[in-house]
Write a protein that holds these residues in place. Sequence first.
Motif, short mmCIF file in Angstrom:
data_model
loop_
_atom_site.label_atom_id
_atom_site.label_comp_id
_atom_site.label_asym_id
_atom_site.label_seq_id
_atom_site.Cartn_x
_atom_site.Cartn_y
_atom_site.Cartn_z
N SER A 127 0.81 -1.22 0.00
CA SER A 127 0.00 0.00 0.00
C SER A 127 0.84 1.26 0.00
O SER A 127 0.32 2.35 -0.25
N GLN A 128 2.14 1.15 0.25
CA GLN A 128 3.02 2.31 0.24
C GLN A 128 3.64 2.59 -1.13
O GLN A 128 4.12 3.69 -1.38
N LEU A 129 3.63 1.62 -2.03
CA LEU A 129 4.30 1.79 -3.32
C LEU A 129 3.76 2.99 -4.07
O LEU A 129 4.51 3.76 -4.67
N VAL A 130 2.46 3.17 -4.06
CA VAL A 130 1.85 4.30 -4.75
C VAL A 130 2.33 5.62 -4.13
O VAL A 130 2.54 6.61 -4.85
N CYS A 131 2.52 5.65 -2.83
CA CYS A 131 3.02 6.86 -2.16
C CYS A 131 4.46 7.15 -2.58
O CYS A 131 4.83 8.31 -2.81
N TYR A 132 5.28 6.10 -2.67
CA TYR A 132 6.67 6.28 -3.11
C TYR A 132 6.71 6.89 -4.50
O TYR A 132 7.52 7.77 -4.78
N LEU A 133 5.84 6.40 -5.38
CA LEU A 133 5.83 6.92 -6.75
C LEU A 133 5.29 8.35 -6.81
O LEU A 133 5.83 9.19 -7.51
N SER A 148 7.22 10.98 -9.13
CA SER A 148 7.14 10.54 -10.52
C SER A 148 6.34 11.47 -11.42
O SER A 148 6.58 11.54 -12.61
N GLY A 149 5.36 12.14 -10.86
CA GLY A 149 4.48 12.96 -11.69
C GLY A 149 3.48 12.14 -12.49
O GLY A 149 2.83 12.65 -13.39
N LEU A 150 3.36 10.85 -12.17
CA LEU A 150 2.42 9.98 -12.87
C LEU A 150 1.00 10.20 -12.35
O LEU A 150 0.79 10.53 -11.19
N SER A 151 0.04 9.97 -13.22
CA SER A 151 -1.36 10.02 -12.80
C SER A 151 -1.65 8.76 -11.97
O SER A 151 -0.89 7.78 -12.04
N PRO A 152 -2.73 8.75 -11.21
CA PRO A 152 -3.06 7.55 -10.44
C PRO A 152 -3.21 6.29 -11.30
O PRO A 152 -2.76 5.22 -10.90
N ILE A 153 -3.80 6.41 -12.48
CA ILE A 153 -3.94 5.22 -13.33
C ILE A 153 -2.57 4.75 -13.82
O ILE A 153 -2.29 3.55 -13.85
N GLU A 154 -1.70 5.67 -14.20
CA GLU A 154 -0.36 5.28 -14.64
C GLU A 154 0.41 4.62 -13.50
O GLU A 154 1.14 3.65 -13.71
N THR A 155 0.22 5.14 -12.30
CA THR A 155 0.87 4.56 -11.12
C THR A 155 0.38 3.14 -10.90
O THR A 155 1.19 2.23 -10.67
N ALA A 158 -5.19 2.03 -5.95
CA ALA A 158 -4.26 3.17 -5.97
C ALA A 158 -4.91 4.39 -5.33
O ALA A 158 -4.28 5.08 -4.51
N GLU A 159 -6.14 4.69 -5.69
CA GLU A 159 -6.82 5.86 -5.12
C GLU A 159 -7.02 5.72 -3.62
O GLU A 159 -6.85 6.68 -2.87
N ALA A 160 -7.37 4.53 -3.16
CA ALA A 160 -7.55 4.29 -1.72
C ALA A 160 -6.22 4.45 -0.98
O ALA A 160 -6.15 5.08 0.07
N ASP A 161 -5.14 3.89 -1.56
CA ASP A 161 -3.83 3.98 -0.91
C ASP A 161 -3.28 5.40 -0.96
O ASP A 161 -2.58 5.83 -0.04
#
Length: 138
Positions: free
Chosen positions: A72-78, A100-107, A130-133
């Motif tokens: 659940s932290q990976l999305v935060c790291y990105l 990263s500047g990635l959108s949530p879907i790209e993440t 991703a959105e929940a995390d």
Amino acid sequence: MRYFVVIALLLTGLCALYACQNEQEIEFKRYFSAGQLVYQTRCQNCHGNEGQGLAALIPPLNDAEFLRNNHSQLVCYLQNGLKGDIIIHNSTYNGHMPASGLSPIETAQVITYVQNSFGNQIGLYDLKQAEADLKKCK
């Protein structure tokens, strides 16, 4: 003539099997292939084409245990970047990964790709997760 009929039946059967993929399998393939493109354009320069990292500077992405434990932290790291010590395969890395500047879907797509490449087999990480995390990021 008989040979032609047998081949036609075999091809029909193969097409039917391919068409029988369930929605989850199709969604996984969508995320994985899109994530591969994101990885190649945004992550591969540092983490390598095989996720091997760069010596003691940039961690590899082939530690399924780390990925599972920090799922659940990976999305935060990105999204926010990463500073500080992390331990991958009993080696400590203390670098700085920029946001990263990635959108949530790209993440979600790139996480799905990484979690299922380089010897990892963790499964789909979708936009909903991703959105929940992201809401839990510090």
